[in-house]
Design a protein around this motif. Structure first.
Motif, PDB file in Angstrom:
ATOM      1  N   ASP A  68       0.669  -1.249   0.082  1.00 38.56           N
ATOM      2  CA  ASP A  68      -0.213  -0.134  -0.171  1.00 38.56           C
ATOM      3  C   ASP A  68       0.916   1.155   0.116  1.00 38.56           C
ATOM      4  OD1 ASP A  68      -2.506  -1.089  -0.332  1.00 38.56           O
ATOM      5  OD2 ASP A  68      -2.635  -1.492   1.810  1.00 38.56           O
TER       6      ASP A  68
ATOM      7  N   PRO B 115      -1.327   3.638  -2.002  1.00 40.01           N
ATOM      8  CA  PRO B 115      -2.462   2.557  -1.983  1.00 40.01           C
ATOM      9  C   PRO B 115      -2.704   1.860  -3.121  1.00 40.01           C
ATOM     10  CG  PRO B 115      -2.785   4.896  -0.833  1.00 40.01           C
ATOM     11  CD  PRO B 115      -1.536   4.861  -1.652  1.00 40.01           C
ATOM     12  N   GLY B 116      -3.027   0.785  -2.664  1.00 38.79           N
ATOM     13  CA  GLY B 116      -3.301  -0.074  -3.860  1.00 38.79           C
ATOM     14  C   GLY B 116      -2.192  -0.763  -4.647  1.00 38.79           C
TER      15      GLY B 116
ATOM     16  N   SER C 117       2.178  -2.000  -4.257  1.00 43.00           N
ATOM     17  CA  SER C 117       3.437  -2.397  -3.373  1.00 43.00           C
ATOM     18  C   SER C 117       4.435  -1.686  -3.800  1.00 43.00           C
ATOM     19  CB  SER C 117       3.337  -3.832  -3.122  1.00 43.00           C
ATOM     20  OG  SER C 117       2.446  -4.122  -2.542  1.00 43.00           O
TER      21      SER C 117
END
Length: 140
Positions: free
Chosen positions: A123, A126-127, A129
């Protein structure tokens, strides 16, 4: 007392950087940090068409930025930029390289170049890596 700011004075950043550099040099030895860039384009267009920017320190190449404009993608240029930077890093005495990304396409490209994942920060953003990769440059 603390001052929290999004516009720190240059002198404050310089004091922090110089202090940490001196501490680290006393602790583990000088980093011998040197910038390293591989720019696309001739002398008149240097870097305006993309490239790679990073530095070498403590025997490692760190690739901070690698960017190609849309019309230059998919031609193997990212791999060629990395190879050129790695070759220069070896000339500078480096034994390894590292890079991070949160872009799935870039991740695949780095893995094709022989980079291996050694860490991941979920995240971020966010969403996605943020993936950290490394590569040995010379046999030890």
């Amino acid at each position: 007392m603390f001052e929290i700011t999004d516009a720190p004075p240059a002198e404050a950043l310089e004091a922090i950087g110089n202090g940490l550099t001196a501490f680290n040099a006393a602790d583990v030895g000088p980093s011998e940090r040197r910038p390293l860039a591989v720019l696309i384009g001739g002398p008149d267009a240097a870097g305006k068409r993309g490239g790679l920017s990073g530095y070498t320190a403590w025997g490692w190449l760190f690739v901070q930025w690698l960017w190609l404009p849309e019309d230059l993608r998919g031609q193997g240029l990212a791999g060629k930029l990395l190879t050129a930077a790695e070759e220069e890093a070896i000339r500078r005495g480096c034994h390894g390289a590292w890079i991070d990304t949160f872009n799935p396409q870039a991740l695949r490209a780095y893995k094709r170049q022989g980079y291996e994942t050694f860490g991941e920060l979920p995240d971020f953003p966010p969403g996605r890596s943020r993936v950290f990769l490394k590569k040995l440059l010379v046999s030890q």
